[in-house]
Design a protein around this motif. Sequence first.
Motif, mmCIF file in Angstrom:
data_model
loop_
_atom_site.group_PDB
_atom_site.id
_atom_site.type_symbol
_atom_site.label_atom_id
_atom_site.label_comp_id
_atom_site.label_asym_id
_atom_site.label_seq_id
_atom_site.Cartn_x
_atom_site.Cartn_y
_atom_site.Cartn_z
ATOM 1 N N SER A 13 57.746 70.428 48.448
ATOM 2 C CA SER A 13 56.496 70.985 47.951
ATOM 3 C C SER A 13 56.344 72.370 48.587
ATOM 4 C CB SER A 13 55.316 70.070 48.302
ATOM 5 O OG SER A 13 55.255 69.845 49.688
ATOM 6 N N TRP A 14 55.304 73.047 48.214
ATOM 7 C CA TRP A 14 55.068 74.397 48.714
ATOM 8 C C TRP A 14 53.707 74.465 49.367
ATOM 9 C CZ3 TRP A 14 58.418 78.533 48.653
ATOM 10 C CH2 TRP A 14 59.649 78.276 48.057
ATOM 11 N N TYR A 15 53.640 75.184 50.475
ATOM 12 C CA TYR A 15 52.391 75.347 51.202
ATOM 13 C C TYR A 15 51.908 76.785 51.075
ATOM 14 C CZ TYR A 15 53.856 71.055 53.613
ATOM 15 O OH TYR A 15 54.270 69.790 53.915
ATOM 16 N N THR A 49 48.489 72.602 49.531
ATOM 17 C CA THR A 49 49.802 72.097 49.155
ATOM 18 C C THR A 49 49.935 72.159 47.644
ATOM 19 O OG1 THR A 49 49.789 70.591 51.047
ATOM 20 C CG2 THR A 49 51.362 70.121 49.299
ATOM 21 N N LEU A 50 51.047 72.734 47.172
ATOM 22 C CA LEU A 50 51.284 72.878 45.734
ATOM 23 C C LEU A 50 52.632 72.270 45.375
ATOM 24 C CD1 LEU A 50 49.995 76.392 46.138
ATOM 25 C CD2 LEU A 50 48.951 74.873 44.482
ATOM 26 N N LYS A 51 52.816 71.956 44.091
ATOM 27 C CA LYS A 51 54.025 71.256 43.655
ATOM 28 C C LYS A 51 55.209 72.164 43.387
ATOM 29 C CE LYS A 51 51.655 67.285 41.809
ATOM 30 N NZ LYS A 51 51.537 66.340 40.728
ATOM 31 N N SER A 52 54.973 73.464 43.172
ATOM 32 C CA SER A 52 56.094 74.352 42.850
ATOM 33 C C SER A 52 55.881 75.734 43.461
ATOM 34 C CB SER A 52 56.251 74.488 41.333
ATOM 35 O OG SER A 52 55.162 75.213 40.796
ATOM 36 N N GLU A 53 56.979 76.457 43.553
ATOM 37 C CA GLU A 53 56.909 77.826 44.072
ATOM 38 C C GLU A 53 56.080 78.696 43.135
ATOM 39 O OE1 GLU A 53 59.894 81.354 45.663
ATOM 40 O OE2 GLU A 53 60.703 79.769 44.388
ATOM 41 N N CYS A 56 52.443 78.164 43.691
ATOM 42 C CA CYS A 56 52.042 78.775 44.961
ATOM 43 C C CYS A 56 51.886 80.285 44.811
ATOM 44 C CB CYS A 56 53.059 78.437 46.051
ATOM 45 S SG CYS A 56 52.513 78.879 47.709
ATOM 46 N N SER A 72 58.131 73.335 51.948
ATOM 47 C CA SER A 72 57.860 72.294 52.938
ATOM 48 C C SER A 72 59.079 71.978 53.808
ATOM 49 C CB SER A 72 57.373 71.024 52.248
ATOM 50 O OG SER A 72 58.353 70.544 51.346
#
Length: 102
Positions: A13-15, A49-53, A56, A72
């Motif tokens: 995941s992406w922060y 927190t996001l599911k994709s680049e 984000c 992540s």
Amino acid sequence: MRKCYATAMVLISWYLMLPPPVFPPVKDASGDYKMNSAAPMSQWIKFKTLKSEGACKAQLKKMQPFYKCVASDDPALKGPAHSPVGAPSVSTLSGAAGSHTQ
């Protein structure tokens, strides 16, 4: 593609990360608190927190310039490995054990 690789890619995941504030708190000319952008990534705050680049980066466009998108699994998030404060080193433990058995 092997199944284990596909699974690993899905788990990332992406922060959207926020740097920690400067201590003691200091305000800049516009009245906002200054942020410590030079702090190690392991000290930054996970803002969202996001599911994709792509998701984000879309959020990043709406944020202040000091925010960052970080995967992540980025090793910089882990920080340096260290012993807990006050914990004896391994050499101290082995030395203490050796002196009691003599």
